[in-house]
Motif scaffolding. Structure first.
Motif, PDB file in Angstrom:
ATOM      1  N   ILE A 106      -2.970   8.233   1.929  1.00 18.46           N
ATOM      2  CA  ILE A 106      -3.247   8.905   3.203  1.00 18.46           C
ATOM      3  C   ILE A 106      -4.579   8.420   3.762  1.00 18.46           C
ATOM      4  CG2 ILE A 106      -3.623  11.135   4.317  1.00 18.46           C
ATOM      5  CD1 ILE A 106      -1.957  12.413   2.082  1.00 18.46           C
ATOM      6  N   GLY A 107      -4.540   7.839   4.960  1.00 15.30           N
ATOM      7  CA  GLY A 107      -5.757   7.371   5.620  1.00 15.30           C
ATOM      8  C   GLY A 107      -5.806   5.863   5.684  1.00 15.30           C
ATOM      9  N   LEU A 108      -5.366   5.277   6.807  1.00 15.42           N
ATOM     10  CA  LEU A 108      -5.251   3.824   6.938  1.00 15.42           C
ATOM     11  C   LEU A 108      -6.221   3.293   7.992  1.00 15.42           C
ATOM     12  CD1 LEU A 108      -1.362   3.537   6.778  1.00 15.42           C
ATOM     13  CD2 LEU A 108      -3.015   3.564   4.899  1.00 15.42           C
ATOM     14  N   GLY A 109      -7.496   3.625   7.804  1.00 17.99           N
ATOM     15  CA  GLY A 109      -8.536   3.141   8.706  1.00 17.99           C
ATOM     16  C   GLY A 109      -9.025   1.760   8.296  1.00 17.99           C
ATOM     17  N   MET A 110     -10.256   1.434   8.673  1.00 19.33           N
ATOM     18  CA  MET A 110     -10.816   0.106   8.405  1.00 19.33           C
ATOM     19  C   MET A 110     -10.816  -0.229   6.921  1.00 19.33           C
ATOM     20  SD  MET A 110     -14.061  -0.154  11.023  1.00 19.33           S
ATOM     21  CE  MET A 110     -14.521  -1.745  10.344  1.00 19.33           C
ATOM     22  N   MET A 111     -11.087   0.768   6.081  1.00 18.89           N
ATOM     23  CA  MET A 111     -11.102   0.552   4.640  1.00 18.89           C
ATOM     24  C   MET A 111      -9.738   0.822   4.010  1.00 18.89           C
ATOM     25  SD  MET A 111     -14.128  -0.452   3.615  1.00 18.89           S
ATOM     26  CE  MET A 111     -14.266   0.012   1.892  1.00 18.89           C
ATOM     27  N   GLY A 112      -9.116   1.916   4.421  1.00 20.34           N
ATOM     28  CA  GLY A 112      -7.883   2.332   3.782  1.00 20.34           C
ATOM     29  C   GLY A 112      -6.750   1.331   3.934  1.00 20.34           C
ATOM     30  N   LEU A 113      -6.630   0.719   5.096  1.00 17.75           N
ATOM     31  CA  LEU A 113      -5.513  -0.213   5.326  1.00 17.75           C
ATOM     32  C   LEU A 113      -5.567  -1.419   4.389  1.00 17.75           C
ATOM     33  CD1 LEU A 113      -2.980  -0.984   6.851  1.00 17.75           C
ATOM     34  CD2 LEU A 113      -4.421  -1.980   8.640  1.00 17.75           C
ATOM     35  N   PRO A 114      -6.690  -2.144   4.302  1.00 12.77           N
ATOM     36  CA  PRO A 114      -6.696  -3.271   3.364  1.00 12.77           C
ATOM     37  C   PRO A 114      -6.581  -2.836   1.904  1.00 12.77           C
ATOM     38  CG  PRO A 114      -8.878  -2.959   4.337  1.00 12.77           C
ATOM     39  CD  PRO A 114      -7.930  -2.111   5.114  1.00 12.77           C
ATOM     40  N   MET A 115      -7.094  -1.658   1.569  1.00 16.11           N
ATOM     41  CA  MET A 115      -6.922  -1.152   0.201  1.00 16.11           C
ATOM     42  C   MET A 115      -5.451  -0.933  -0.106  1.00 16.11           C
ATOM     43  SD  MET A 115     -10.184   1.467   0.220  1.00 16.11           S
ATOM     44  CE  MET A 115      -9.677   2.400  -1.230  1.00 16.11           C
ATOM     45  N   LEU A 116      -4.738  -0.339   0.849  1.00 18.18           N
ATOM     46  CA  LEU A 116      -3.300  -0.122   0.674  1.00 18.18           C
ATOM     47  C   LEU A 116      -2.557  -1.444   0.581  1.00 18.18           C
ATOM     48  CD1 LEU A 116      -0.682   1.555   0.701  1.00 18.18           C
ATOM     49  CD2 LEU A 116      -0.809   1.516   3.207  1.00 18.18           C
ATOM     50  N   GLU A 117      -2.931  -2.410   1.398  1.00 21.12           N
ATOM     51  CA  GLU A 117      -2.248  -3.706   1.383  1.00 21.12           C
ATOM     52  C   GLU A 117      -2.361  -4.371   0.011  1.00 21.12           C
ATOM     53  OE1 GLU A 117      -2.417  -5.407   5.892  1.00 21.12           O
ATOM     54  OE2 GLU A 117      -4.336  -5.196   4.868  1.00 21.12           O
ATOM     55  N   ASN A 118      -3.540  -4.263  -0.612  1.00 22.26           N
ATOM     56  CA  ASN A 118      -3.708  -4.812  -1.954  1.00 22.26           C
ATOM     57  C   ASN A 118      -2.849  -4.060  -2.963  1.00 22.26           C
ATOM     58  OD1 ASN A 118      -5.541  -6.975  -1.608  1.00 22.26           O
ATOM     59  ND2 ASN A 118      -7.221  -5.554  -1.368  1.00 22.26           N
ATOM     60  N   LEU A 119      -2.865  -2.751  -2.863  1.00 24.50           N
ATOM     61  CA  LEU A 119      -2.102  -1.917  -3.797  1.00 24.50           C
ATOM     62  C   LEU A 119      -0.606  -2.210  -3.678  1.00 24.50           C
ATOM     63  CD1 LEU A 119      -2.802   0.319  -5.852  1.00 24.50           C
ATOM     64  CD2 LEU A 119      -2.326   1.987  -4.049  1.00 24.50           C
ATOM     65  N   ALA A 120      -0.147  -2.381  -2.448  1.00 27.51           N
ATOM     66  CA  ALA A 120       1.288  -2.595  -2.211  1.00 27.51           C
ATOM     67  C   ALA A 120       1.764  -3.971  -2.646  1.00 27.51           C
ATOM     68  CB  ALA A 120       1.595  -2.382  -0.723  1.00 27.51           C
ATOM     69  N   SER A 121       0.835  -4.845  -2.982  1.00 32.00           N
ATOM     70  CA  SER A 121       1.208  -6.188  -3.433  1.00 32.00           C
ATOM     71  C   SER A 121       1.679  -6.205  -4.882  1.00 32.00           C
ATOM     72  CB  SER A 121       0.020  -7.150  -3.269  1.00 32.00           C
ATOM     73  OG  SER A 121      -0.330  -7.270  -1.900  1.00 32.00           O
ATOM     74  N   HIS A 122       1.605  -5.051  -5.554  1.00 29.62           N
ATOM     75  CA  HIS A 122       2.000  -4.957  -6.960  1.00 29.62           C
ATOM     76  C   HIS A 122       3.292  -4.143  -7.069  1.00 29.62           C
ATOM     77  CE1 HIS A 122      -1.858  -6.614  -8.344  1.00 29.62           C
ATOM     78  NE2 HIS A 122      -2.342  -6.015  -7.272  1.00 29.62           N
ATOM     79  N   ASP A 123       4.296  -4.727  -7.680  1.00 32.94           N
ATOM     80  CA  ASP A 123       5.602  -4.069  -7.728  1.00 32.94           C
ATOM     81  C   ASP A 123       5.679  -2.954  -8.770  1.00 32.94           C
ATOM     82  OD1 ASP A 123       5.671  -5.518 -10.061  1.00 32.94           O
ATOM     83  OD2 ASP A 123       7.285  -6.861  -9.435  1.00 32.94           O
ATOM     84  N   ALA A 124       4.546  -2.667  -9.426  1.00 33.72           N
ATOM     85  CA  ALA A 124       4.513  -1.538 -10.361  1.00 33.72           C
ATOM     86  C   ALA A 124       4.436  -0.204  -9.632  1.00 33.72           C
ATOM     87  CB  ALA A 124       3.327  -1.674 -11.312  1.00 33.72           C
ATOM     88  N   PHE A 125       4.275  -0.258  -8.297  1.00 32.53           N
ATOM     89  CA  PHE A 125       4.107   0.963  -7.520  1.00 32.53           C
ATOM     90  C   PHE A 125       5.139   1.061  -6.402  1.00 32.53           C
ATOM     91  CE2 PHE A 125      -0.340  -0.615  -8.443  1.00 32.53           C
ATOM     92  CZ  PHE A 125      -0.490   0.116  -9.618  1.00 32.53           C
ATOM     93  N   HIS A 126       5.599   2.289  -6.140  1.00 33.92           N
ATOM     94  CA  HIS A 126       6.334   2.620  -4.933  1.00 33.92           C
ATOM     95  C   HIS A 126       5.414   3.512  -4.112  1.00 33.92           C
ATOM     96  CE1 HIS A 126      10.778   1.772  -6.180  1.00 33.92           C
ATOM     97  NE2 HIS A 126      10.022   0.707  -6.203  1.00 33.92           N
ATOM     98  N   ILE A 127       5.079   3.082  -2.904  1.00 36.35           N
ATOM     99  CA  ILE A 127       4.024   3.737  -2.132  1.00 36.35           C
ATOM    100  C   ILE A 127       4.573   4.346  -0.852  1.00 36.35           C
ATOM    101  CG2 ILE A 127       1.766   3.447  -1.052  1.00 36.35           C
ATOM    102  CD1 ILE A 127       1.381   0.968  -2.825  1.00 36.35           C
ATOM    103  N   LEU A 128       4.179   5.583  -0.615  1.00 43.89           N
ATOM    104  CA  LEU A 128       4.494   6.310   0.606  1.00 43.89           C
ATOM    105  C   LEU A 128       3.184   6.450   1.381  1.00 43.89           C
ATOM    106  CD1 LEU A 128       7.022   7.685   1.803  1.00 43.89           C
ATOM    107  CD2 LEU A 128       6.294   9.791   0.650  1.00 43.89           C
TER     108      LEU A 128
END
Length: 313
Positions: A16-38
């Protein structure tokens, strides 16, 4: 062996929270298939960008309401301040927060720069609902958020921090355990004050050097080779302040918030910190004088304008 690698099923995570910091953090996290992200944000723009992410529509999807997080095991919040974070976690009269939605044994990781006192209250609220709060603010600004090389402080129960570690390691390279819950938020606020003090000193020295008609690039070289060296002299003077681009990647208003949070710790501890009060006052004045989107490096421009105004009066 970490929980992430022992699991047969992907870890279900909310973000939750896709601002200047949150969006690139999420993009890195989503690059790993060990996670399903909402992912959730009130703005549409971040999702326009996420639509091109390789994981979009498969292991990365959008949530349109907080009650959709009932199915996740861990939620990351990356929100601007405690007021917004409190509303998301505690809810209000019109909407249930995460505390009323999450399944028992869930973990909430607050990665924003929240107020430590409010963090403690949220930890108690979540505990009463069977969940655990880990406060995990970050250091490193947008560039390191993009590269996944943030420093991440983590406060909270040992078991919860260890469960969170494999997730945090996908966004940062230096995970520092700080102790009990709210300790990380306190340390982050104090760290940002120390950075601000260095930036203020460097900016004032640069103004004086400019009036003396000194070579500013050479002056920065002297500082960085001498005892005046700090993060501001190393990463802000030649890069953003001297060329006048003022694009350091950290909003001045957010820095002012962190300094104010650190200043509030004086009353909690009984410590009188005059220099902290000075920084708090200078940044509060700068917020009033500069445009809302000003970068933290523009504290130099504020000091410059204030000195020019004094000279003209």
């Amino acid at each position: 062996m970490s929980e992430t690698y022992m699991r047969r099923e992907p870890l279900r995570i909310g973000f939750i929270g896709l601002g200047m910091m949150g969006l690139p953090m999420l993009e890195n996290l989503a690059s790993h298939d060990a996670f399903h992200i909402l992912a959730f944000d009130t703005q549409n723009a971040p999702f326009d960008k996420l639509a091109t992410h390789p994981a979009w529509g498969t292991t990365l999807t959008r949530a349109t309401a907080l009650d959709e997080f009932a199915s996740v095991e861990m939620v990351i919040t990356m929100l601007p301040n405690s007021v917004i974070t409190n509303a998301v976690i505690a809810g209000d009269a019109d909407r249930a927060g995460l505390a009323g939605v999450l399944a028992p044994d869930s973990i909430v990781i607050d990665m924003g720069s929240s107020n430590p006192g409010e963090t403690q209250k949220l930890a108690e609220l979540l505990a009463s609902a069977g969940s655990t709060l880990v406060d995990a603010p970050v250091s490193g600004a947008v560039a390191k958020a993009r590269s996944g090389t943030l420093t991440i402080m983590a406060g909270g129960p040992d078991a919860a921090c260890e469960r969170a570690r494999p997730v945090l390691e996908k966004m940062g390279t230096n995970i520092i355990r700080t102790g009990k819950v709210a300790s990380a938020h306190a340390m982050k606020a104090l760290n940002n004050y120390v950075y601000a003090a260095g930036l203020l000193a460097a900016s004032e020295a640069l103004l004086i050097a400019s009036r003396l008609d000194l070579d500013l690039t050479r002056f920065a070289e002297v500082l960085n080779a001498s005892s005046g060296r700090n993060v501001a002299t190393e990463t802000k003077l030649n890069q953003f302040i001297i060329p006048g681009t003022f694009a350091g990647g950290f909003a001045l208003r957010l820095q002012a918030k962190d300094i104010a949070t650190a200043a509030a710790l004086q009353s909690l501890t009984g410590i009188d910190a005059p220099q902290l009060n000075l920084c708090n006052s200078v940044w509060a004045d700068a917020i009033s004088a500069l445009e809302p989107g000003a970068d933290n490096t523009e504290i130099f421009r504020f000091l410059q304008q204030r000195n020019e105004a004094t000279a003209d009066s």
